[in-house]
Scaffold this motif. Sequence first.
Motif, PDB file in Angstrom:
ATOM      1  N   ALA A   1     -38.269   7.623 -15.683  1.00 14.65           N
ATOM      2  CA  ALA A   1     -39.212   6.313 -14.012  1.00 14.65           C
ATOM      3  C   ALA A   1     -39.771   7.821 -13.202  1.00 14.65           C
ATOM      4  O   ALA A   1     -39.031   8.563 -12.930  1.00 14.65           O
ATOM      5  CB  ALA A   1     -38.428   5.374 -13.867  1.00 14.65           C
ATOM      6  N   GLY A   2     -40.212   7.618 -12.351  1.00 11.47           N
ATOM      7  CA  GLY A   2     -41.371   7.910 -11.123  1.00 11.47           C
ATOM      8  C   GLY A   2     -41.515   8.370 -10.992  1.00 11.47           C
ATOM      9  O   GLY A   2     -42.758   8.791 -12.279  1.00 11.47           O
ATOM     10  N   GLY A   3     -42.277   9.727 -10.408  1.00 11.61           N
ATOM     11  CA  GLY A   3     -43.066  10.272 -10.330  1.00 11.61           C
ATOM     12  C   GLY A   3     -43.745  12.102 -10.881  1.00 11.61           C
ATOM     13  O   GLY A   3     -42.071  12.212 -11.324  1.00 11.61           O
ATOM     14  N   PHE A   4     -43.791  12.954 -11.094  1.00  7.81           N
ATOM     15  CA  PHE A   4     -44.313  14.202 -11.715  1.00  7.81           C
ATOM     16  C   PHE A   4     -42.617  14.652 -10.935  1.00  7.81           C
ATOM     17  O   PHE A   4     -41.365  15.145 -11.294  1.00  7.81           O
ATOM     18  CB  PHE A   4     -45.343  14.529 -11.264  1.00  7.81           C
ATOM     19  CG  PHE A   4     -45.112  16.220 -11.831  1.00  7.81           C
ATOM     20  CD1 PHE A   4     -45.103  16.620 -13.287  1.00  7.81           C
ATOM     21  CD2 PHE A   4     -45.430  17.653 -11.416  1.00  7.81           C
ATOM     22  CE1 PHE A   4     -44.362  17.032 -13.507  1.00  7.81           C
ATOM     23  CE2 PHE A   4     -45.083  18.671 -11.264  1.00  7.81           C
ATOM     24  CZ  PHE A   4     -44.921  18.759 -12.503  1.00  7.81           C
ATOM     25  N   SER A   5     -42.682  15.211  -9.888  1.00 10.23           N
ATOM     26  CA  SER A   5     -41.629  15.372  -8.606  1.00 10.23           C
ATOM     27  C   SER A   5     -40.357  14.954  -8.791  1.00 10.23           C
ATOM     28  O   SER A   5     -39.031  15.837  -9.056  1.00 10.23           O
ATOM     29  CB  SER A   5     -42.260  16.018  -7.499  1.00 10.23           C
ATOM     30  OG  SER A   5     -42.629  14.780  -6.826  1.00 10.23           O
ATOM     31  N   ASN A   6     -39.959  13.749  -9.153  1.00 12.52           N
ATOM     32  CA  ASN A   6     -39.180  13.048  -8.718  1.00 12.52           C
ATOM     33  C   ASN A   6     -38.385  11.638 -10.162  1.00 12.52           C
ATOM     34  O   ASN A   6     -38.013  10.742 -10.353  1.00 12.52           O
ATOM     35  CB  ASN A   6     -38.823  11.931  -7.407  1.00 12.52           C
ATOM     36  CG  ASN A   6     -39.743  10.582  -7.511  1.00 12.52           C
ATOM     37  OD1 ASN A   6     -40.824  10.920  -8.572  1.00 12.52           O
ATOM     38  ND2 ASN A   6     -39.586   9.934  -6.631  1.00 12.52           N
TER      39      ASN A   6
END
Length: 167
Positions: free
Chosen positions: A110-115
């Motif tokens: 879940a979440g984007g690349f950085s998080n």
Amino acid sequence: MKKIISLSIVAMLFCCVGIFAENSDDKSKKEAEQAEKYVEQMTSFAETFMNSFKNFVSQDEKQENINPEEKKLTGITLFSKKKDGDIIAKEKEILKVFQVLKPNAALVKAGGFSNEILMLLLGDDDDLYYDEQKINIPEGKSAKQVGIYQYTTKSGQLKTIPAVKIK
């Protein structure tokens, strides 16, 4: 129910054979041979159908006989019923299945690349997950932590991630 279906098919086959046997006396030899070939084809079809049906039934029975302990994943530690877990992913967020461990248990991101966060999604018994599946968390629900999941990576490193359920 399974026996009734099997008996119905066998009865239908015998009726077809009986009809051709009765009518073959009145027909010419060529027509009788054609009828006999037809009965052979029907018999072959019925045998194939019955074998497929038997395989289907036996697979169904095997599923029913699975020991409940075999359905459990090792490495899961669940919270007590009293503890309310943290919200790991909120409504309308998309979970992407990374790897299916059991039909109703999958590693998801879940979440984007950085998080980005990796977690174990536990579904109900009738939930079935597949690789690369995208799961939308419905409005009014969230992915709540219900425990932790520990596993060893291919490189031998021990990892601990949240185990969640959509509630």
